[in-house]
Design an enzyme around this catalytic site. Structure first.
Site, PDB file in Angstrom:
ATOM      1  N   GLU A  48      -3.840  15.318   1.212  1.00  0.00           N
ATOM      2  CA  GLU A  48      -5.247  15.459   0.831  1.00  0.00           C
ATOM      3  C   GLU A  48      -6.161  15.411   2.056  1.00  0.00           C
ATOM      4  O   GLU A  48      -7.256  15.946   2.041  1.00  0.00           O
ATOM      5  CB  GLU A  48      -5.654  14.360  -0.151  1.00  0.00           C
ATOM      6  CG  GLU A  48      -5.482  12.953   0.394  1.00  0.00           C
ATOM      7  CD  GLU A  48      -5.950  11.849  -0.571  1.00  0.00           C
ATOM      8  OE1 GLU A  48      -6.855  12.092  -1.363  1.00  0.00           O
ATOM      9  OE2 GLU A  48      -5.376  10.747  -0.507  1.00  0.00           O
ATOM     10  N   MET A  60      -1.187  12.301  -1.804  1.00  0.00           N
ATOM     11  CA  MET A  60      -2.156  11.335  -1.303  1.00  0.00           C
ATOM     12  C   MET A  60      -1.925  11.108   0.202  1.00  0.00           C
ATOM     13  O   MET A  60      -0.807  11.269   0.697  1.00  0.00           O
ATOM     14  CB  MET A  60      -2.017  10.011  -2.034  1.00  0.00           C
ATOM     15  CG  MET A  60      -2.723  10.001  -3.399  1.00  0.00           C
ATOM     16  SD  MET A  60      -2.597   8.368  -4.193  1.00  0.00           S
ATOM     17  CE  MET A  60      -3.899   8.494  -5.436  1.00  0.00           C
ATOM     18  N   ARG A  88      -5.123  10.210   3.056  1.00  0.00           N
ATOM     19  CA  ARG A  88      -6.372  10.683   3.649  1.00  0.00           C
ATOM     20  C   ARG A  88      -6.261  10.685   5.180  1.00  0.00           C
ATOM     21  O   ARG A  88      -6.784  11.557   5.836  1.00  0.00           O
ATOM     22  CB  ARG A  88      -7.508   9.753   3.183  1.00  0.00           C
ATOM     23  CG  ARG A  88      -8.901  10.246   3.513  1.00  0.00           C
ATOM     24  CD  ARG A  88      -9.575  10.952   2.346  1.00  0.00           C
ATOM     25  NE  ARG A  88     -10.956  11.293   2.662  1.00  0.00           N
ATOM     26  CZ  ARG A  88     -11.552  12.431   2.300  1.00  0.00           C
ATOM     27  NH1 ARG A  88     -10.899  13.334   1.599  1.00  0.00           N
ATOM     28  NH2 ARG A  88     -12.793  12.675   2.620  1.00  0.00           N
ATOM     29  N   THR A  98       0.835  -1.198   0.000  1.00  0.00           N
ATOM     30  CA  THR A  98       0.000   0.000   0.000  1.00  0.00           C
ATOM     31  C   THR A  98       0.869   1.246   0.000  1.00  0.00           C
ATOM     32  O   THR A  98       1.828   1.348   0.761  1.00  0.00           O
ATOM     33  CB  THR A  98      -0.966   0.091   1.204  1.00  0.00           C
ATOM     34  OG1 THR A  98      -1.519   1.408   1.230  1.00  0.00           O
ATOM     35  CG2 THR A  98      -0.287  -0.170   2.531  1.00  0.00           C
ATOM     36  N   VAL A  99       0.526   2.198  -0.875  1.00  0.00           N
ATOM     37  CA  VAL A  99       1.245   3.473  -0.871  1.00  0.00           C
ATOM     38  C   VAL A  99       0.936   4.261   0.398  1.00  0.00           C
ATOM     39  O   VAL A  99       1.624   5.224   0.707  1.00  0.00           O
ATOM     40  CB  VAL A  99       0.919   4.355  -2.106  1.00  0.00           C
ATOM     41  CG1 VAL A  99       1.325   3.643  -3.386  1.00  0.00           C
ATOM     42  CG2 VAL A  99      -0.531   4.775  -2.152  1.00  0.00           C
ATOM     43  N   ASP A 100      -0.082   3.856   1.149  1.00  0.00           N
ATOM     44  CA  ASP A 100      -0.445   4.584   2.361  1.00  0.00           C
ATOM     45  C   ASP A 100       0.502   4.299   3.520  1.00  0.00           C
ATOM     46  O   ASP A 100       0.505   5.016   4.511  1.00  0.00           O
ATOM     47  CB  ASP A 100      -1.877   4.228   2.784  1.00  0.00           C
ATOM     48  CG  ASP A 100      -2.899   4.699   1.763  1.00  0.00           C
ATOM     49  OD1 ASP A 100      -2.590   5.654   1.022  1.00  0.00           O
ATOM     50  OD2 ASP A 100      -3.983   4.109   1.698  1.00  0.00           O
ATOM     51  N   TYR A 134      -3.271   9.766  -9.349  1.00  0.00           N
ATOM     52  CA  TYR A 134      -2.742   8.423  -9.635  1.00  0.00           C
ATOM     53  C   TYR A 134      -1.312   8.440 -10.170  1.00  0.00           C
ATOM     54  O   TYR A 134      -0.626   7.413 -10.105  1.00  0.00           O
ATOM     55  CB  TYR A 134      -3.630   7.703 -10.654  1.00  0.00           C
ATOM     56  CG  TYR A 134      -4.972   7.251 -10.115  1.00  0.00           C
ATOM     57  CD1 TYR A 134      -5.198   7.108  -8.748  1.00  0.00           C
ATOM     58  CD2 TYR A 134      -6.016   6.963 -10.976  1.00  0.00           C
ATOM     59  CE1 TYR A 134      -6.437   6.695  -8.269  1.00  0.00           C
ATOM     60  CE2 TYR A 134      -7.254   6.544 -10.502  1.00  0.00           C
ATOM     61  CZ  TYR A 134      -7.456   6.410  -9.145  1.00  0.00           C
ATOM     62  OH  TYR A 134      -8.687   5.985  -8.673  1.00  0.00           O
ATOM     63  N   LEU A 135      -0.876   9.571 -10.730  1.00  0.00           N
ATOM     64  CA  LEU A 135       0.495   9.578 -11.260  1.00  0.00           C
ATOM     65  C   LEU A 135       1.488   9.184 -10.171  1.00  0.00           C
ATOM     66  O   LEU A 135       2.499   8.545 -10.438  1.00  0.00           O
ATOM     67  CB  LEU A 135       0.879  10.959 -11.818  1.00  0.00           C
ATOM     68  CG  LEU A 135      -0.029  11.591 -12.879  1.00  0.00           C
ATOM     69  CD1 LEU A 135       0.654  12.808 -13.504  1.00  0.00           C
ATOM     70  CD2 LEU A 135      -0.454  10.617 -13.962  1.00  0.00           C
ATOM     71  N   GLN A 136       1.220   9.595  -8.938  1.00  0.00           N
ATOM     72  CA  GLN A 136       2.175   9.342  -7.856  1.00  0.00           C
ATOM     73  C   GLN A 136       2.258   7.873  -7.453  1.00  0.00           C
ATOM     74  O   GLN A 136       3.247   7.451  -6.887  1.00  0.00           O
ATOM     75  CB  GLN A 136       1.890  10.213  -6.634  1.00  0.00           C
ATOM     76  CG  GLN A 136       0.660   9.859  -5.835  1.00  0.00           C
ATOM     77  CD  GLN A 136       0.140  11.026  -5.004  1.00  0.00           C
ATOM     78  OE1 GLN A 136       0.641  11.314  -3.929  1.00  0.00           O
ATOM     79  NE2 GLN A 136      -0.886  11.716  -5.506  1.00  0.00           N
TER      80      GLN A 136
END
Lengths: 418, 418
Positions: free
Chosen positions: B244, B187, B189, B139-141, B295-297
């Site tokens: 964000e 990104m 949240r 996960t990018v998170d 989404y590019l990131q």
């Protein structure tokens, strides 16, 4: 005898490779035994007599400069008017050249800069001041006349095509339960060159981008929405690329519809992508995402096109060579001699033929339905994004970009309010 | 004896390197003599019995898959509830495993997926069905517990730091007459991991990014505007990075203030960056630009972190090894054994310790003034973006990404409405 002096200035928006042109000017100037000055913040720096002597910069720094995006000596948005209206400013430019014995003036920019360089060369002749004025092409907008392309455009075009291809794979993977429509906003207020470059990301009608919106075609919202729906139903998702400059049939910018003020009187800085995304969501009910890369697309040196980089270097070198050879009021332009394989050479073109002309996208580059590019467009665009020229990276995982110290040489004239 | 069957599925948002994990699973499975199936569109594909046999894929395609962003087998946003609430679905999963003799189930995802894998393993035990359930982190998170980091995050972090460094050079060059404030939306949240990674772009207080806004700190508009003004006056320009997910003191998302409807009843899909940009423009009068990479990131495979890629491959390999060795209800996690130089190893961790735990950013990663990262954050983040692992490029100047054909094997069960 003291070394002859060359002054380099760049104005207008910067690019991923404009510093490569600057580095080539410095290196070529050194080879010719010139003293190379750079104006701070473009033409403003000349007016303000803020001039940087590049002589102390080590060769390794100049090399690193050539791999750094942005504009190391600064740039500006500052348009000189006609010779009549702004005579004092043109006069000031000549005064500054004279005070620092500048015999070669290289001005890197777009249409306005070519026009300024042309006027300066005329005024110098009028005053009998010996000056070679050479324009140097640059702009991600790709709107300069005569030259095959403008350094800076190819790298922004490569960024656009690669980013759209990558994001499209993301969208395709998730479309069954998540985002079905993705909107990418490309720079291009007056011409759709960068939006067209996105078209290189796909080959067939089912490949992204599925819909490209050009400023050259009036935006028709119902037709656009119908097209998006058709693509989603056929492909499962839809990637839209929109030029920031698309307009309605009455000529108003679509982006301005999203601007204005909110209920609290706050500005809304919308952009085209979020606006189109909202329309898709409202009308079609699809989950939608959007991106506005903005400056990322013109500063992405990490994704520079090798072709673009080579051309940026070549115009810098040629500009110095022309100056030393006594050419005046010309610009080194890129001449395409062959499409496949792409072959090009640099030739001098009169500034007169470039200043105040705008290159628009040929009509036959846009597909008949208005939503994609033609083979003619591909033939033109493909070579411009070819080849990779990554920067050096440090052990910290980041590109090694340099910042140039900007101490100005001593002023010799009274201050001037530019 | 037929080869034992391993089923791989990925759910949730995709990343630049999740396909590298998939490729590693396929390659390692082949080495162990397994038949490797991949579920189409994640857990939905298991429920729908849409299973792709990877056996026919040539080794060269699997290698190319490992360099392709997005999720080649598809993914989904689909959360299974409790065993009680969704018992029929869990039961269906076991039915599908049984029908295709699946003995190893590898589930690649975030918190929810770890939870699902854990429940599946419990139900299999209850039914006495021999199944090894292995979670695979992604996960990018970066919000999974136990593991040092999540594959996908490092590449998104590298994209963020590089993009901010590049755009900042653009802004610096133009600030004297043009854009003075640039806002980048990252990104995140619930946690500011990617915004924090932007902090790697600079070293000193005058380097960009000058202001980072974290969801972990309440957004204070007057203090933010004062900070921006102070930076512009000192440095000449200001680069802001905003998560964000930033919220006002009352807990409402700042981005939601820009959402809602316009005067025509159309949705406004604002984002945080354009909203902050508008506030800066209105209150301070500076020219401002903003970007939302969206989404590019998370799909920028062209700028992948080598460290991240290696970890994505390592967890894929380890997951298969664990399965074959009879481990169950575990996840291969990354264990940091040393900071400088960064050393890590893979170890199995119980899914129990990961499912439904969220890793938040340590408080001491955020600077006291709330607008930047600390040395502790740098020590953690730096190694994760280290190293480059560019994809192969074609002669057309575009990365060579593959699309995997997705024909499903024959179904053996009645249809199931997922």
């Amino acid at each position: 005898m003291a070394a002859a002096t060359l002054l380099y200035a760049q104005s207008g928006g910067v690019t991923a490779v404009i510093n490569a042109t600057a580095a080539a000017v410095i290196e070529t100037g050194r080879r010719h035994g010139l003293r190379v000055l750079a104006a701070r913040d473009g033409i403003l720096g000349v007016l303000r007599e803020e001039l940087i002597d590049t002589t102390p910069l080590p060769a390794s720094t100049v090399t690193a400069l050539g791999r750094t995006p942005g504009g190391a000596f600064g740039s500006c948005r500052y348009k000189l008017g006609s010779l009549d209206a702004d005579r004092a400013k043109y006069q000031r430019l000549i005064d500054v050249f004279r005070a620092h014995d500048v015999r070669y003036f290289l001005y890197n920019g777009g249409n306005d800069s070519a026009d300024t360089a042309l006027k300066v060369s005329r005024l110098a002749a009028e005053f009998d001041y010996p000056l070679a004025c050479i324009g140097v092409p640059k702009t991600v907008d790709n709107d300069l006349a005569v030259t095959d392309t403008c350094p800076g455009f190819g790298s922004a075009a490569k960024y656009t095509a690669v980013s759209v291809r990558e994001a499209a794979l993301d969208v395709a993977a998730m479309a069954s339960t998540s985002t079905k429509v993705f909107v990418y906003e490309a720079m291009g207020r007056h011409a759709g060159w960068l939006a067209a470059a996105a078209g290189l990301a796909g080959r067939t009608a089912d490949d992204a981008p599925h819909v490209i919106l050009f400023p050259e075609r009036a935006f028709d919202e119902p037709a656009f929405l119908a097209k998006v729906r058709e693509v989603v139903e056929r492909v499962g998702h839809c990637v839209v690329v929109a030029s920031e400059g698309i307009r309605a049939a009455d000529g108003t910018f679509v982006a301005d519809a999203g601007g204005g003020k909110d209920a609290f009187g706050h500005s809304q800085l919308g952009g085209v992508a979020p606006l189109l995304a909202a329309r898709v969501k409202d009308s079609l009910g699809y989950k939608v995402h959007w991106t506005v890369p903005d400056y990322l697309q013109r500063s992405a040196r990490h994704l520079a096109s090798e072709t673009d980089l080579e051309q940026a270097v070549a115009v810098g070198r040629a500009a110095v060579d022309y100056a030393v050879k006594g050419r005046n009021a010309v610009m080194p332009v890129i001449v395409r001699t062959r499409d496949r394989p792409y072959r090009w050479k640099i030739e001098p073109a009169p500034l007169e033929d470039i200043a105040n002309h705008e290159r628009t996208m040929p009509d036959d580059f846009i597909r008949e339905d208005g939503y994609g590019i033609t083979d003619a467009a591909r033939r033109y665009l493909e070579p411009l994004i070819r080849g990779e020229a990554p920067p050096k990276y440090g052990r910290d995982g980041l590109p090694k970009y340099v910042r140039i110290p900007l101490p100005c040489i001593e002023k010799r004239l009274p201050a001037f309010e530019a």
